[in-house]
Design a protein around this motif. Structure first.
Motif, mmCIF file in Angstrom:
data_model
loop_
_atom_site.group_PDB
_atom_site.id
_atom_site.type_symbol
_atom_site.label_atom_id
_atom_site.label_comp_id
_atom_site.label_asym_id
_atom_site.label_seq_id
_atom_site.Cartn_x
_atom_site.Cartn_y
_atom_site.Cartn_z
ATOM 1 N N ALA A 33 0.856 -1.186 0.000
ATOM 2 C CA ALA A 33 0.000 0.000 0.000
ATOM 3 C C ALA A 33 0.885 1.227 0.000
ATOM 4 O O ALA A 33 2.047 1.168 0.398
ATOM 5 C CB ALA A 33 -0.915 -0.003 1.225
ATOM 6 N N SER A 34 0.326 2.336 -0.423
ATOM 7 C CA SER A 34 1.125 3.536 -0.557
ATOM 8 C C SER A 34 1.195 4.346 0.727
ATOM 9 O O SER A 34 1.976 5.264 0.830
ATOM 10 C CB SER A 34 0.543 4.399 -1.674
ATOM 11 N N THR A 146 -1.626 1.274 -10.272
ATOM 12 C CA THR A 146 -0.395 1.910 -10.727
ATOM 13 C C THR A 146 0.472 0.952 -11.532
ATOM 14 O O THR A 146 1.442 1.384 -12.166
ATOM 15 C CB THR A 146 0.407 2.465 -9.535
ATOM 16 N N ASP A 238 -4.846 6.075 -1.527
ATOM 17 C CA ASP A 238 -4.648 4.721 -2.044
ATOM 18 C C ASP A 238 -5.924 3.903 -1.912
ATOM 19 O O ASP A 238 -6.847 4.271 -1.183
ATOM 20 C CB ASP A 238 -3.510 4.023 -1.297
ATOM 21 N N GLN A 242 -2.133 -1.398 -4.263
ATOM 22 C CA GLN A 242 -1.177 -0.622 -5.042
ATOM 23 C C GLN A 242 -1.871 0.343 -5.998
ATOM 24 O O GLN A 242 -1.237 0.893 -6.894
ATOM 25 C CB GLN A 242 -0.259 -1.560 -5.835
ATOM 26 N N CYS A 244 -4.496 3.749 -6.917
ATOM 27 C CA CYS A 244 -4.694 5.143 -6.545
ATOM 28 C C CYS A 244 -6.141 5.533 -6.812
ATOM 29 O O CYS A 244 -6.737 5.101 -7.804
ATOM 30 C CB CYS A 244 -3.756 6.027 -7.360
ATOM 31 N N PHE A 269 1.169 11.324 -5.218
ATOM 32 C CA PHE A 269 1.001 9.903 -4.896
ATOM 33 C C PHE A 269 2.281 9.174 -5.239
ATOM 34 O O PHE A 269 2.768 9.280 -6.363
ATOM 35 C CB PHE A 269 -0.168 9.321 -5.692
#
Length: 270
Positions: A33-34, A146, A238, A242, A244, A269
């Protein structure tokens, strides 16, 4: 619609497996995860506390999707009923499988925005036509993985998503994506996106990361908005994995959405 539903189901299964790996301390070094959903210091402190024999606190219950949709509607985000039903059905399908039921409890425990992410990404992921051209599915939220499907047109597809949520407040034309400086074998090079914003030409030179989008394009678009005197921004969070989720609105509106949902929003991001 079938492709979108398969993507959503895959995301839920991905989150389920990630949750189980976290519980078992088997998480790989790859991206999950971001954003972190919890404070690392607090987590470390909690892990170091001696056991007292007290019963482990149960994770919170998942909120019904129609309740989540009602919260979003109060902020002007009206998710179609058929999307709400589709997301709820997908949850129930996963929860009915004993092998996966409860495996995303980690996200329910640490991410207050989990249900919002699932609903918004399910609505905003778009779909593909019979010729495998990406088409947007929402005029309020744009969600994307992404790790892309079409490397040679990833920024063209990105711009399609931005245009879809713009409300017609600006015009983006003459989109050209040049891959002449990309080495697909080595996974290196520069992918050049050019377009006109209300007639003014702009160029973004993206670093080529193989089938991964250079998410600096989000910050670039926000600099374009600022240059053009547009008070709104692309606001990113997020999707729990992965992916957005993007909104187009003012930073002040973003603050309201953060407060209501627990999702962190940024003008970039990574």
């Amino acid at each position: 619609m079938l492709i979108k539903k398969l993507c959503l189901t895959a995301l839920l299964f991905y989150l389920s497996m990630t949750s189980q790996e976290i519980k078992n301390d088997q998480l790989s070094d790859g991206p999950v995860a971001s954003f972190n959903f919890f404070d690392e210091d607090e987590t470390a402190a909690a892990e170091s506390e001696p056991e007292t024999g007290a019963q482990t606190e149960q994770p919170r219950e998942r909120r019904p999707t129609d309740e989540v949709a009602a919260d979003l509607a109060a902020l002007g985000i009206y998710v179609p009923d058929e999307v709400v039903d589709e997301i709820e059905d997908t949850y129930r399908m996963v929860e009915a499988d004993e092998a996966y039921a409860g495996m995303y409890d980690y996200y329910l425990e640490y991410d207050p925005g989990f249900e919002y992410r699932m609903l918004l990404s399910g609505w905003g992921y778009g779909d593909y036509d019979d010729d495998w051209n990406w088409i947007p599915s929402s005029d309020k939220v744009y969600a994307f993985d992404t790790e892309v499907f079409n490397m040679s047109e990833m920024y063209t597809d990105f711009m399609k998503g931005v245009i879809a949520i713009s409300g017609g407040e600006f015009e983006i034309t003459d989109i050209v994506e040049n891959t002449d400086d990309v080495d697909y074998d080595e996974g290196t090079g520069t992918q050049v996106l050019s377009f006109r914003y209300n007639g003014t030409p702009y160029t973004f030179e993206a670093t080529f990361y193989g089938d991964w989008l250079d998410c600096e394009v989000i910050g670039f678009m926000n600099r374009v908005f600022e240059t053009e005197g547009n008070p709104k921004r692309l606001l990113a969070t997020d999707d729990g994995g992965q992916g957005c989720i993007l909104f187009y609105n003012t930073p002040e509106w973003g603050d309201e959405l953060e407060a209501a949902t627990g999702m962190d929003l940024n003008e970039y991001f990574y």
